[in-house]
Design an enzyme around this catalytic site. Structure first.
Site, PDB file in Angstrom:
ATOM      1  N   CYS A  12      25.917  13.235  63.771  1.00 18.88           N
ATOM      2  CA  CYS A  12      27.043  13.064  62.844  1.00 18.88           C
ATOM      3  C   CYS A  12      27.677  11.681  62.960  1.00 18.88           C
ATOM      4  O   CYS A  12      28.816  11.475  62.525  1.00 18.88           O
ATOM      5  CB  CYS A  12      28.093  14.134  63.101  1.00 18.88           C
ATOM      6  SG  CYS A  12      27.489  15.802  62.785  1.00 18.88           S
TER       7      CYS A  12
ATOM      8  N   CYS B 254      37.647  16.347  63.044  1.00 15.82           N
ATOM      9  CA  CYS B 254      36.904  17.506  63.513  1.00 15.82           C
ATOM     10  C   CYS B 254      37.820  18.675  63.807  1.00 15.82           C
ATOM     11  O   CYS B 254      37.363  19.746  64.149  1.00 15.82           O
ATOM     12  CB  CYS B 254      36.121  17.138  64.766  1.00 15.82           C
ATOM     13  SG  CYS B 254      37.157  16.452  66.044  1.00 15.82           S
TER      14      CYS B 254
ATOM     15  N   CYS C  53      30.798  24.257  62.947  1.00 16.60           N
ATOM     16  CA  CYS C  53      30.092  23.659  64.084  1.00 16.60           C
ATOM     17  C   CYS C  53      31.083  22.943  65.008  1.00 16.60           C
ATOM     18  O   CYS C  53      31.055  23.124  66.232  1.00 16.60           O
ATOM     19  CB  CYS C  53      29.025  22.695  63.563  1.00 16.60           C
ATOM     20  SG  CYS C  53      27.985  22.004  64.863  1.00 16.60           S
ATOM     21  N   CYS C  54      31.991  22.148  64.412  1.00 21.64           N
ATOM     22  CA  CYS C  54      33.003  21.451  65.229  1.00 21.64           C
ATOM     23  C   CYS C  54      33.885  22.465  65.958  1.00 21.64           C
ATOM     24  O   CYS C  54      34.289  22.236  67.098  1.00 21.64           O
ATOM     25  CB  CYS C  54      33.872  20.552  64.354  1.00 21.64           C
ATOM     26  SG  CYS C  54      33.103  18.985  63.893  1.00 21.64           S
TER      27      CYS C  54
ATOM     28  N   CYS D  21      29.012  13.041  67.983  1.00 27.81           N
ATOM     29  CA  CYS D  21      27.691  13.652  68.132  1.00 27.81           C
ATOM     30  C   CYS D  21      26.632  12.765  67.480  1.00 27.81           C
ATOM     31  O   CYS D  21      26.886  12.136  66.449  1.00 27.81           O
ATOM     32  CB  CYS D  21      27.684  15.029  67.486  1.00 27.81           C
ATOM     33  SG  CYS D  21      28.708  16.216  68.361  1.00 27.81           S
TER      34      CYS D  21
HETATM   35 FE1  SF4 Z   1      28.712  19.812  65.129  1.00 29.24          FE
HETATM   36 FE2  SF4 Z   1      28.577  17.356  64.073  1.00 29.24          FE
HETATM   37 FE3  SF4 Z   1      30.966  18.458  64.742  1.00 29.24          FE
HETATM   38 FE4  SF4 Z   1      29.207  17.628  66.614  1.00 29.24          FE
HETATM   39  S1  SF4 Z   1      30.338  16.345  65.119  1.00 29.24           S
HETATM   40  S2  SF4 Z   1      30.356  19.495  66.637  1.00 29.24           S
HETATM   41  S3  SF4 Z   1      27.250  18.237  65.673  1.00 29.24           S
HETATM   42  S4  SF4 Z   1      29.515  19.126  63.134  1.00 29.24           S
END
Ligand code: SF4
Length: 246
Positions: free
Chosen positions: A205, A230, A119-120, A202
């Site tokens: 998170c 991340c 996701c990151c 985010c």
């Molecule tokens: Fe995805 Fe969480 Fe990374 Fe944002 S912080 S990009 S929602 S995993």
């Protein structure tokens, strides 16, 4: 001389220099080819204020993952208005996000470390890659005392992923220094800080941390401290830094 060797030289020249000196050096050495990645955290707001006051030719960009708090979007608007600047916003590729959500679910980051990193990668790393494509160096607000993953950063680090130097002008600042500067200079900041957030990413998170916890304890709180990056600030895909000269 290779860019890597130049980075080592610049790092040695900038050891223990002030944030202003580090920013001026970045603008001078990489004129028109260095940008600030403003993550909308308190540190990057300080650097934004310094760039404007020093009248440096350093464009500012941010990454909109699509999962930010409303307060973070408000901060972008407030900062642009106060300084009369434009912050370039990079968003993730819509098709990649749609495919990821289809395959792994809307909250995939809770399922495993690999899915959190996926996701990151799609929401942050790919947009960052585009943001840095026409640059030769970048700037961010990392501080040594922020977490165990940042304890050995330098005024300038070599970013192996993007193969360019990364300037950390606030490397030696404490959290107290950052907030003293913000208050004294009336710098816009994310209002979530007033509610106990110390490091903001985010919405899904990030959570409030207790006063005795690590600054970044509220980020991906279900993971161990060593895993809490991340990927924006990795070296060689790992948490390694170039060593300081003796
Ligand atoms: Fe995805 Fe969480 Fe990374 Fe944002 S912080 S990009 S929602 S995993």
């Amino acid at each position: 001389m290779s860019l890597y060797t130049q980075t080592i030289e610049i790092r040695d020249q900038l050891q223990s220099k002030s944030a202003e000196e580090i920013l001026k050096a970045a603008a001078e050495k990489f004129s028109g080819k260095v940008a600030l990645a403003n993550s909308l955290g308190a540190e990057d707001q300080v650097i934004t204020d310094l760039i404007v006051k020093l009248k440096l030719d350093i464009p500012i960009f941010t990454l909109d993952t699509g999962r930010l708090y409303n307060e973070s979007y408000d901060l972008i608007a407030e900062t642009e208005e106060k300084y009369n600047i434009k912050i370039k916003i990079y968003s993730p590729d819509a098709e990649e996000v749609e495919q990821m959500v289809l395959e792994d679910g809307i909250n995939l980051f809770r399922k495993s470390l690999d899915l959190r990193k996926k996701c990151c990668h799609i929401r942050k790393l790919e947009p960052l890659k585009r943001a840095l494509a026409n640059n030769e160096a970048w700037i961010c607000g990392l501080r040594r005392e922020q977490s165990v993953t940042r304890s050995d950063i330098s005024e300038v680090d070599w970013d192996e992923i993007h193969r360019m130097p990364k300037f950390n002008p606030l490397v030696e600042w404490s959290e107290e220094d950052v907030w003293k500067y913000i208050k004294e200079n009336n710098v816009p900041y994310n209002k979530l800080h007033d509610k106990g957030f110390r490091s903001i990413g985010c919405a899904c998170c990030t959570r409030v941390v207790k006063p005795d916890e690590d600054v970044r304890a509220g980020r991906w709180w279900w993971e161990t401290p060593e895993q809490k990056e991340c990927g924006l600030h990795l070296v060689n895909g790992k948490l390694e830094r170039i060593k300081k000269a003796n």
